[in-house]
Design an enzyme around this catalytic site. Structure first.
Site, short mmCIF file in Angstrom:
data_model
loop_
_atom_site.label_atom_id
_atom_site.label_comp_id
_atom_site.label_asym_id
_atom_site.label_seq_id
_atom_site.Cartn_x
_atom_site.Cartn_y
_atom_site.Cartn_z
N THR A 66 0.85 -1.20 0.00
CA THR A 66 0.00 0.00 0.00
C THR A 66 0.88 1.24 0.00
O THR A 66 0.65 2.19 -0.75
CB THR A 66 -0.94 -0.01 1.22
OG1 THR A 66 -1.76 -1.18 1.13
CG2 THR A 66 -1.82 1.23 1.27
N ASN B 290 -7.06 -9.03 -7.05
CA ASN B 290 -7.06 -9.84 -5.82
C ASN B 290 -8.41 -10.51 -5.56
O ASN B 290 -8.48 -11.53 -4.90
CB ASN B 290 -6.65 -8.99 -4.61
CG ASN B 290 -7.45 -7.73 -4.48
OD1 ASN B 290 -7.55 -6.94 -5.42
ND2 ASN B 290 -8.05 -7.52 -3.33
N GLN C 87 -0.39 -9.52 -6.45
CA GLN C 87 -0.94 -10.88 -6.58
C GLN C 87 -0.22 -11.68 -7.67
O GLN C 87 -0.50 -12.86 -7.86
CB GLN C 87 -2.45 -10.82 -6.87
CG GLN C 87 -3.29 -10.21 -5.76
CD GLN C 87 -3.37 -11.09 -4.50
OE1 GLN C 87 -3.01 -12.27 -4.50
NE2 GLN C 87 -3.83 -10.51 -3.41
N SER D 150 4.51 -7.25 -2.35
CA SER D 150 4.30 -7.37 -0.91
C SER D 150 4.75 -8.75 -0.44
O SER D 150 4.57 -9.73 -1.17
CB SER D 150 2.81 -7.18 -0.62
OG SER D 150 2.56 -7.25 0.75
N HIS E 211 3.65 -10.54 2.31
CA HIS E 211 2.75 -11.48 3.01
C HIS E 211 1.82 -12.27 2.10
O HIS E 211 1.11 -13.15 2.55
CB HIS E 211 1.98 -10.76 4.12
CG HIS E 211 0.92 -9.81 3.68
ND1 HIS E 211 -0.41 -10.06 3.92
CD2 HIS E 211 0.97 -8.61 3.05
CE1 HIS E 211 -1.12 -9.02 3.46
NE2 HIS E 211 -0.30 -8.15 2.94
N THR F 189 14.32 3.97 9.57
CA THR F 189 15.24 2.84 9.80
C THR F 189 14.62 1.55 9.27
O THR F 189 13.48 1.23 9.60
CB THR F 189 15.54 2.70 11.31
OG1 THR F 189 16.07 3.95 11.75
CG2 THR F 189 16.53 1.59 11.58
N CYS G 151 -11.55 -6.66 4.35
CA CYS G 151 -11.92 -5.29 4.67
C CYS G 151 -11.34 -4.96 6.04
O CYS G 151 -11.45 -5.76 6.96
CB CYS G 151 -13.45 -5.21 4.66
SG CYS G 151 -14.08 -3.58 4.95
C1 LIG Z 1 -3.67 -6.38 -5.52
C2 LIG Z 1 -3.21 -5.86 -4.19
N1 LIG Z 1 -2.60 -4.67 -4.14
C3 LIG Z 1 -2.16 -4.14 -2.98
C4 LIG Z 1 -2.33 -4.80 -1.80
C5 LIG Z 1 -1.82 -4.17 -0.53
O1 LIG Z 1 -0.74 -4.91 -0.01
P1 LIG Z 1 -0.25 -4.65 1.50
O2 LIG Z 1 -1.12 -5.49 2.36
O3 LIG Z 1 1.18 -5.09 1.52
O4 LIG Z 1 -0.39 -3.21 1.77
C6 LIG Z 1 -3.00 -6.03 -1.79
C7 LIG Z 1 -3.28 -6.73 -0.52
O5 LIG Z 1 -4.42 -7.07 -0.23
C8 LIG Z 1 -3.44 -6.58 -3.02
O6 LIG Z 1 -4.07 -7.74 -3.07
#
Ligand SMILES: Cc1ncc(COP(=O)(O)O)c(C=O)c1O
Length: 380
Positions: free
Chosen positions: A70, A149, A177, A197, A199, A235, A321
């Site tokens: 994000t 997503n 994704q 990302s 996670h 940092t 959400c």
């Molecule tokens: C397509 C997409 N973009 C951006 C994000 C945001 O990722 P993060 O959770 O690392 O902010 C997500 C996470 O749900 C995602 O699926």
């Protein structure tokens, strides 16, 4: 009985990620310090940067660690507007909130490009906009989520690159994704900036990266103390970064695209057998082989999810959400799905830990939901 089928929201942590993070937790210091402990942390970050670069086809120097995807997307859009003197930001109606909300605060006018009934971007509208802007001497920043997503739809990245890449416009790809499931090929592509990302591939939450080409090196959001070569102050968390690097290295060894597509294929055929009236969203488009978003008319997703949750099955109604509530999906709305049907939308997403047993567990619980619904319908 339990099954985790919500990898698009967040994937379970990989074993070597945990080990790498624990090792980094034992270390002390600040990676910017020149003493031994500081240099040791810096080495952890350097190794992780190499691993992220390998997984994304980027050059090591193109990887900027951020606090999430994000943040990376916000940096690309808000920072990009300033750095490139952008006249207008263009987003796709089905983009993640990360892009849509960043566009809202970017300070210039925003144009949202729609999608067809399968969720594929209206490329002709984008092409027309790019041409008109070019002729008027306007500079656009176009941000598109490559793989959606919620539906798993794959947007035509090659076409986007051939349209926007050679022009003066700037192309930002949200590849969150796509990481681990497609060749990101950043360095040799015509994408200017790309967000990923940790996670979503078994790394920790709270760490992402913005991949930037050299000409976008001055795209900033947080100047701070000049970390990340001045591209993101603050940092660095060696623990989270070590986890991201380990996830990039391990994911490729435990996740098999073909196997995941097979699982989703099995899932789809069982679903259409037990619920012949099921509607599978984006059925007519190219989808990533790990995601299926569907609705059985009349079965509200809130009701289905509650029963499935009680049976230990974790799935989602769409995007996770932040309020924990099930809201109306902006993605399905943009595709023109009627609200009664979108309120029945369920998303199942597979990943590195998914097995055929997960599917069996899902259907044991889902068939109970279906028979309860049919009983209620018959009694009505
Ligand atoms: C397509 C997409 N973009 C951006 C994000 C945001 O990722 P993060 O959770 O690392 O902010 C997500 C996470 O749900 C995602 O699926």
């Amino acid at each position: 009985m339990s099954a985790y089928l919500d990898h698009n929201a967040s994937a379970p942590m990989l074993p070597r990620v945990r080990a790498a993070m624990l090792a980094a937790l034992e270390m002390v210091g600040n990676p910017s310090s020149v003493h031994g402990p500081g240099r040791a942390l810096r080495a952890v970050i350097d190794d992780a940067r190499d691993a992220v670069a390998r997984a994304t086809g980027a050059e090591t120097k193109q990887v900027v660690f951020t606090g999430s995807a994000t943040e990376a997307i916000t940096q690309a859009i808000v920072g990009g507007v300033k750095a490139f003197q952008i006249d207008r930001v263009v987003v796709c109606a089905t983009d993640h909130a990360a892009a849509l909300k960043a566009a809202e605060v970017c300070g210039v006018s925003v144009r949202t490009i729609g999608v067809d009934e399968n969720g594929v971007i209206d490329f002709d509208a984008l092409a027309l906009l790019a041409d008109t802007a070019g002729a008027a001497g306007e500079k656009l920043l176009v941000a598109v989520s490559w793989i959606n997503n919620e539906t798993g739809v794959v947007q035509p990245r090659a076409k986007l690159e051939s349209l926007i890449g050679p022009s003066p416009h700037i192309l930002v790809i949200d590849a969150v994704q796509a990481l681990g499931k497609r060749d990101l090929d950043f360095a040799s592509s015509a994408t200017d900036m790309m967000a990923v990302s940790a996670h979503k591939i078994g790394g920790p939450a709270g760490i992402g990266a913005l991949l930037v080409k050299g000409h976008a090196d001055n795209v900033r959001l947080i100047p701070g103390g000049g970390q990340e070569q001045g591209r993101r102050g603050g940092t660095e968390s060696a623990v989270l970064i070590a986890g991201f690097g380990a996830a990039c290295a391990e994911f490729a060894t435990v996740f098999d695209n073909a196997r995941a597509a097979e699982l989703v294929g099995d899932f789809e055929s069982r679903l259409t057998r037990v619920a012949p009236d099921v509607v599978i969203f984006s059925y007519g488009a190219e989808r990533v082989g790990t995601t299926i978003n569907f609705a059985v008319p009349g079965i509200k997703n809130t009701v289905a999810m509650m029963s499935l949750d009680l049976a230990g099955i974790a799935i989602s109604s769409g995007s996770a959400c932040s309020s924990g509530k099930v809201g109306r999906s902006h993605v399905l709305s943009a595709m023109g799905v009627a609200s009664e049907l979108s309120e029945c939308g369920l998303r199942v997403s597979f990943g590195w830990s998914s097995t055929a047993e997960d599917i069996d567990a899902f259907f044991r619980a889902f068939e109970t939901v279906l028979s309860r619904h049919r009983r209620n319908g018959a009694a009505a």
